[in-house]
Design a protein around this motif. Structure first.
Motif, PDB file in Angstrom:
ATOM      1  N   LYS A 156      -9.300   8.447  -0.469  1.00 34.71           N
ATOM      2  CA  LYS A 156     -10.443   9.247  -0.907  1.00 34.71           C
ATOM      3  C   LYS A 156     -10.811   8.929  -2.354  1.00 34.71           C
ATOM      4  N   VAL A 206     -11.968  10.454  -5.835  1.00 30.20           N
ATOM      5  CA  VAL A 206     -11.871  11.755  -6.509  1.00 30.20           C
ATOM      6  C   VAL A 206     -12.666  11.680  -7.813  1.00 30.20           C
ATOM      7  N   TYR A 243     -12.237  19.454  -9.159  1.00 27.40           N
ATOM      8  CA  TYR A 243     -12.309  18.075  -8.683  1.00 27.40           C
ATOM      9  C   TYR A 243     -12.823  18.064  -7.251  1.00 27.40           C
ATOM     10  N   ALA A 267     -12.879  15.488  -3.882  1.00 25.81           N
ATOM     11  CA  ALA A 267     -12.462  14.264  -3.192  1.00 25.81           C
ATOM     12  C   ALA A 267     -13.444  14.031  -2.046  1.00 25.81           C
ATOM     13  N   SER A 284     -16.381  16.219   1.969  1.00 25.60           N
ATOM     14  CA  SER A 284     -15.971  16.601   0.614  1.00 25.60           C
ATOM     15  C   SER A 284     -14.843  17.615   0.675  1.00 25.60           C
ATOM     16  N   LYS A 331      -6.646  17.123  -9.155  1.00 30.36           N
ATOM     17  CA  LYS A 331      -6.819  15.966  -8.258  1.00 30.36           C
ATOM     18  C   LYS A 331      -5.935  16.106  -7.027  1.00 30.36           C
ATOM     19  N   ALA A 364      -7.374  18.638  -4.643  1.00 28.12           N
ATOM     20  CA  ALA A 364      -8.578  18.112  -3.982  1.00 28.12           C
ATOM     21  C   ALA A 364      -8.211  17.132  -2.868  1.00 28.12           C
ATOM     22  N   LEU A 365      -7.190  16.333  -3.096  1.00 33.33           N
ATOM     23  CA  LEU A 365      -6.764  15.366  -2.082  1.00 33.33           C
ATOM     24  C   LEU A 365      -6.131  16.047  -0.866  1.00 33.33           C
ATOM     25  N   CYS A 401     -11.324  19.433   4.274  1.00 31.68           N
ATOM     26  CA  CYS A 401     -12.624  18.840   3.951  1.00 31.68           C
ATOM     27  C   CYS A 401     -13.705  19.382   4.874  1.00 31.68           C
TER      28      CYS A 401
END
Length: 188
Positions: A107, A109, A116, A118, A153, A159, A162-163, A167
């Motif tokens: 992904k 980021v 954040y 991703a 997204s 980070k 977000a990963l 999504c």
């Protein structure tokens, strides 16, 4: 000089086949003068297959490649061309789904506001359509392969968050690939 002349004559006689052994002269009657023969190419080496039978590998390979080339070059019906387009379209969409970046496993980021985001793009390799139309030359076609990319997204405060966050689909884009059938195969 005479040594060289004698050796040249002997080698000429041996190569031309005029010199014969004493046994063949005594058992066979004298024949008319032989016509000069051109040397034949050496036979190709024989290869044994699994059953122990001899095979001539080079000749078999040439025959198979010639048959394959003739089958590939033969004029195809519209149904065969349409089936080949469907297969080519599937390969193209499958390759696009494997090679697109950013992907679900890699992904992208970026920093957004106070967190954040991703993002990645996904292509469903089973969700595509194909269509074709005749080109200006007989036996040639223009093909269309239609599929869509979905953008996802994932939001997080860091980070790492977000990963790992779930999504959501945020958009999609329709793509239309044009390819050409040259009378023998689809090219893109």
């Amino acid at each position: 000089m005479s040594k060289y002349l004698v050796s040249a004559c002997l080698s000429l006689l041996l190569l031309s086949g005029c010199a014969a052994s004493q046994e063949s002269e005594s058992t066979q009657p004298q024949a008319a003068p032989a016509v000069e023969q051109t040397p034949q190419a050496a036979p190709e080496p024989a290869v044994h297959d699994q059953k122990g039978k001899k095979k001539n590998a080079k000749k078999d390979h040439k025959k198979e490649s010639k048959k394959h080339e003739q089958a590939r070059r033969a004029p195809k019906s519209e149904a065969e061309v349409r089936a080949a387009l469907k297969e080519t379209g599937h390969r193209l969409v499958l390759r696009a789904s494997r090679t697109i970046t950013p992907s679900k496993s890699n992904k992208a980021v970026r920093h957004s506001g106070n967190g954040y985001v991703a993002t990645y793009i996904s292509i469903d390799p089973e969700n595509y359509s194909t269509d074709m139309r005749p080109a200006s030359k007989a036996g040639q076609y223009v093909g269309f392969i239609r599929y869509s990319e979905q953008t996802f997204s994932c939001h997080g405060k860091t980070k790492a968050e977000a990963l790992k966050a779930p999504c959501q689909a945020t958009g999609s884009r329709r793509l239309n690939e044009m390819i050409h059938f040259d009378g023998h195969e689809w090219r893109y």
